[in-house]
Write a protein that holds these residues in place. Structure first.
Motif, PDB file in Angstrom:
ATOM      1  N   PRO A 101      85.391  22.306 113.256  1.00  0.00           N
ATOM      2  CA  PRO A 101      86.516  22.879 114.015  1.00  0.00           C
ATOM      3  C   PRO A 101      86.272  22.703 115.503  1.00  0.00           C
ATOM      4  O   PRO A 101      85.123  22.836 115.980  1.00  0.00           O
ATOM      5  N   LEU A 102      87.323  22.418 116.239  1.00  0.00           N
ATOM      6  CA  LEU A 102      87.205  22.172 117.679  1.00  0.00           C
ATOM      7  C   LEU A 102      88.219  23.045 118.431  1.00  0.00           C
ATOM      8  O   LEU A 102      89.351  23.236 117.971  1.00  0.00           O
ATOM      9  N   ILE A 103      87.786  23.533 119.586  1.00  0.00           N
ATOM     10  CA  ILE A 103      88.668  24.328 120.459  1.00  0.00           C
ATOM     11  C   ILE A 103      88.737  23.647 121.816  1.00  0.00           C
ATOM     12  O   ILE A 103      87.707  23.270 122.384  1.00  0.00           O
ATOM     13  N   ARG A 114      85.216  21.819 122.423  1.00  0.00           N
ATOM     14  CA  ARG A 114      83.881  22.253 122.020  1.00  0.00           C
ATOM     15  C   ARG A 114      83.918  22.606 120.547  1.00  0.00           C
ATOM     16  O   ARG A 114      84.980  22.957 119.998  1.00  0.00           O
ATOM     17  N   GLU A 115      82.787  22.489 119.909  1.00  0.00           N
ATOM     18  CA  GLU A 115      82.712  22.849 118.503  1.00  0.00           C
ATOM     19  C   GLU A 115      82.803  24.357 118.347  1.00  0.00           C
ATOM     20  O   GLU A 115      82.387  25.115 119.237  1.00  0.00           O
ATOM     21  N   ALA A 116      83.337  24.783 117.225  1.00  0.00           N
ATOM     22  CA  ALA A 116      83.484  26.213 116.960  1.00  0.00           C
ATOM     23  C   ALA A 116      83.232  26.467 115.483  1.00  0.00           C
ATOM     24  O   ALA A 116      83.255  25.541 114.664  1.00  0.00           O
ATOM     25  N   SER A 117      82.972  27.727 115.157  1.00  0.00           N
ATOM     26  CA  SER A 117      82.864  28.099 113.744  1.00  0.00           C
ATOM     27  C   SER A 117      84.273  28.272 113.190  1.00  0.00           C
ATOM     28  O   SER A 117      85.253  28.448 113.941  1.00  0.00           O
ATOM     29  N   ALA A 121      87.571  29.878 115.147  1.00  0.00           N
ATOM     30  CA  ALA A 121      88.838  29.132 115.216  1.00  0.00           C
ATOM     31  C   ALA A 121      89.984  29.941 114.613  1.00  0.00           C
ATOM     32  O   ALA A 121      91.079  30.030 115.188  1.00  0.00           O
ATOM     33  N   PHE A 122      89.749  30.544 113.462  1.00  0.00           N
ATOM     34  CA  PHE A 122      90.801  31.346 112.820  1.00  0.00           C
ATOM     35  C   PHE A 122      91.157  32.565 113.667  1.00  0.00           C
ATOM     36  O   PHE A 122      92.325  32.953 113.770  1.00  0.00           O
ATOM     37  N   PRO A 470      89.376  20.536 110.818  1.00  0.00           N
ATOM     38  CA  PRO A 470      89.072  19.304 110.065  1.00  0.00           C
ATOM     39  C   PRO A 470      89.274  19.493 108.566  1.00  0.00           C
ATOM     40  O   PRO A 470      88.599  20.302 107.930  1.00  0.00           O
ATOM     41  N   GLU A 471      90.190  18.733 108.011  1.00  0.00           N
ATOM     42  CA  GLU A 471      90.445  18.815 106.571  1.00  0.00           C
ATOM     43  C   GLU A 471      89.552  17.807 105.849  1.00  0.00           C
ATOM     44  O   GLU A 471      89.321  16.690 106.349  1.00  0.00           O
TER      45      GLU A 471
END
Length: 736
Positions: A101-103, A114-117, A121-122, A470-471
């Motif tokens: 997941p990216l924000i 940046r990468e995120a958990s 993200a949710f 990301p699916e």
């Protein structure tokens, strides 16, 4: 031309004729490839295109995905997959896949993330959605989707309180066809289209490129029909693969198709070559139609279309001789010149006059399984939808229009945020390359408070997102049971062949987790998708366990009939209960009840009409980075007639840029292909190339984007679709 020869040509396309290898071996031999005892196979259905052929994903001895072959019980594929289907493995092994997941951390368009958990993200998405709902109402959230994942987010958005949901595949593709057939026969055609090609005696293709459009079962049936002596009539400014197998090729002047269609109707009626019994029993408005087309003679059409009068008469006679085993193919990508619903109405009327509806070799009556879904609470009723933003237009349309939802994302007046969309979910569709007029789309994006992109790959649209989810690929997940129409009702299962790579997740899981964050648990009653699938299958006497073994299950309907008996009358779902040659529904909306020809602008000197199309190894812009498919075709070319090439002193394989009528210059160069197979007033290129996202290492800068050149968008006044063939380009030959 024998079946195998035609399949070879249509699977390769023009650009791939010199290629061979593993993919081709799989294509021709997939039906006979048996499971090795040491291997493992898992049922799936393809996600690379909308045809959704069922197959088997095989693992090798190291438990790695090895190959995909067709399921021989599947009526969509008959056990044979096309190059896209076998190349689906490339989507799994693509090194450029989204992985976490990216924000976004900077302004939109700067591609800084940046990468995120998943949790973070949710939380961010849920907070933004609640903020939008609080300020503007839940209706200000919208969903654009394509592919399997859209279903789960449709449930989420509806539960949240919005019905602003659209697939670009409607307003940018087959919407005019569906509206035209509903106005004529009382029903759209859906997918796959119920065309009895295998038994037809005459197939007319108007801008429809079977073989290049890899509609698997239709390509196979066309091959069968050719073997049995069927006449193929192809109407196309370009000498397509299908044209090369045709009895007649009509290189029509672009934008004049309605004139040809009206002339054919004239010839059928004047010579009494229509099906009198069928028309008398089942059609309404024949006398009005006869009067309407009286002046549309072949000589009249010749001056418009450049098709010789005797060719118009001969082709009409060929259709008559084959009747009712004749199909005027309704096409699929039908948004061309803005009068598309009327053009498709003319196609529907021709089929009605020839009596091919419900007849062997014409249109069969499709059957479809009924799969119960778990009962959910009623969705909240939205206070408004996109329909409330168009001043009473497009009343014949039931589905969302993607372009109108983009319009609704831009305030009509500065500071006026009533009935404005402020948040987008974009699932599995690269809107930047899908919608025409990219500048307009980007303007809408800049007005949003939230843009969430769900995809397997970085695309132009993900570069503009606030959050990227990301699916995992279709080979790594369950999805809903495939329930599509065909001659026999059937269902197909997709299940994971392996665990998802990286930190990717199924869309089903994402939608549910977001639903829980938003307090919508009652709309997501199952904890896992396996539970949901097994519950549904149990309702029809099957089970997930059974489907894992067989992949495809046919569910015959005892009282279903494929064809209408001769002399039988049936009730159609139109205002009159008949096939409406004179459409009362369109008349009520204030538009001509019968098709009319309107002259369209022509290119200025030095400009050429831009025609775009498909290649059999690629699907839209989504597969341009697939390493297996780029082995077959890694860039597009622009087809230019030798006379025009000579005029411009262009050389084969020379790179040039394109500039359209509005001064837009293609970002990347495109290779010249000099060929007699295109008219002198047009150029042709395959859609889906010219990617500008550097994260697509295979596709970046390869070829040119046709979407970038489409800035003149012709809106269909009846259904709101976006005609995209009213654009002209010239050449920039300086250092590029």
């Amino acid at each position: 031309m024998q079946r195998r020869e035609f399949l070879k040509i249509s699977s390769l396309g023009i650009g791939g004729l010199a290629l061979s290898g593993t993919l081709l071996y799989e294509f021709f031999n997939s039906a006979n490839d048996e499971t090795d005892g040491e291997l493992h196979r898992f049922p799936t259905y393809c996600e690379i295109c909308f045809w959704q052929c069922a197959g088997w994903t095989h693992l090798d001895k190291d438990k790695k995905i090895w190959k995909i072959i067709g399921n021989e019980d599947d009526p969509h594929s008959n056990g044979r997959l096309c190059p896209r289907g076998t190349g689906g493995i490339g989507s799994y092994y693509d090194k450029d896949r989204l992985k976490k997941p990216l924000i976004r951390i900077n302004d939109r368009g700067k591609q800084s993330f940046r990468e995120a958990s998943w949790e973070e993200a949710f939380d961010l998405i849920a907070k933004k959605m609640k903020d939008i709902s609080s300020k503007y109402g839940p209706e200000s959230m919208a969903l654009f989707h394509h592919g399997s994942g859209g279903k789960y987010f449709t449930n989420l958005i509806k539960a949240f309180g919005s019905d602003n949901i659209a697939k670009p595949s409607f307003a940018q593709c087959m919407g005019p066809r569906e509206v035209a057939y509903a106005a004529t026969f009382g029903t759209g055609l859906s997918s796959p289209e119920p065309l009895d090609i295998r038994d037809t005696k005459c197939l007319v293709l108007i801008g429809s490129h079977l073989g290049e459009n890899m509609h698997n079962a239709q390509v196979q049936e066309m091959s069968d029909a050719i073997d049995k002596g069927a006449s193929i009539i192809t109407v196309d400014p370009r000498f397509s693969t299908a044209a090369s197998k045709s009895k007649f090729w009509l290189p029509i002047k672009p934008a004049t198709d309605i004139a040809l269609l009206l002339s054919w109707i004239n010839v059928l009626i004047t010579n009494e070559w229509y099906d009198k019994e069928f028309v008398e029993l089942n059609c309404e408005g024949f006398d009005q139609l006869k009067q309407h087309v009286q002046s549309f003679t072949p000589e009249w059409a010749f001056g418009i279309t450049t098709i010789e009068p005797d060719v118009i008469v001969k082709t009409a006679k060929t259709m008559h001789d084959a009747s009712p085993a004749v199909i005027i193919h309704p096409g699929r990508h039908t948004t061309w010149y803005g009068d598309d619903t009327q053009r498709l109405r003319a196609v529907a009327i021709l089929n009605a006059l020839l009596g091919s509806w419900g007849k062997r070799g014409g249109f069969f009556i499709p059957d479809k399984a009924s799969l119960p879904h778990h009962h959910l609470p009623a969705y909240p009723k939205p206070a408004w939808t996109w329909k409330d933003t168009v001043d009473g237009k497009y009343n014949l349309v039931d589905l969302g229009l993607a372009n109108i939802m983009v319009d609704a994302s831009i305030p009509k007046k500065s500071g006026d945020n009533s009935k404005v969309i402020k948040g987008w979910f974009v699932v599995g569709t690269n809107l930047i390359n899908t919608l025409p007029n990219t500048t307009h789309t980007l303007k809408a994006i800049q007005n949003l408070d939230l843009l969430v992109a769900i995809d397997t790959m970085p695309m132009e649209i993900t570069g503009w997102a606030d959050v990227i989810l990301p699916e995992c690929t279709y080979l790594e997940r369950y999805d809903s049971i495939r329930v599509n129409q065909n001659r026999e009702a059937n269902i197909a299962l997709r299940m994971p062949a392996t665990k998802p790579l990286y930190d990717t997740k199924p869309a089903w899981w994402m939608a549910r987790e977001l639903g829980l964050k938003l307090g919508l648990k009652e709309y997501f009653p199952f904890k896992t998708q396996e539970e949901e699938l097994d519950w549904e299958l149990t309702q029809i006497g099957s089970s997930l366990k059974e489907m894992k073994k067989i992949g495809v299950k046919k569910i015959p309907t005892p009282d279903h009939y494929l064809y209408i008996a001769k002399g039988e009358t049936i009730e159609f779902n139109t205002n009159s209960g008949k096939i409406e040659l004179y459409s009362s529904a369109i008349d009520e909306e204030g538009f001509p009840a019968m098709p009319v020809y309107t002259k369209h602008p022509e290119p200025e000197d030095g400009f050429y009409r831009l025609i775009y199309g498909r290649a059999p190894m690629h699907t839209f812009s989504r597969t341009a980075n697939n390493p297996n498919l780029t082995d077959l075709m890694d860039e597009n070319t622009v087809w230019i007639n030798p006379k025009i090439a000579n005029l411009w002193d262009l050389k084969e394989n020379q790179y040039i840029k394109l500039k359209n009528q509005d001064g837009i210059v293609s970002t990347f160069s495109i290779k010249v292909r000099i060929t007699e197979r295109i008219r002198i007033d047009s150029v042709y290129m395959v859609h889906g190339f010219g990617h500008a996202d550097k994260k697509l290492t295979q596709a970046y800068g390869r070829g040119a984007s046709d979407t970038e050149m489409i800035t003149n968008v012709l809106i269909d006044p009846i259904m709101g679709g976006t005609g995209m063939r009213g654009n002209f380009v010239t050449f920039i030959t300086e250092t590029v």
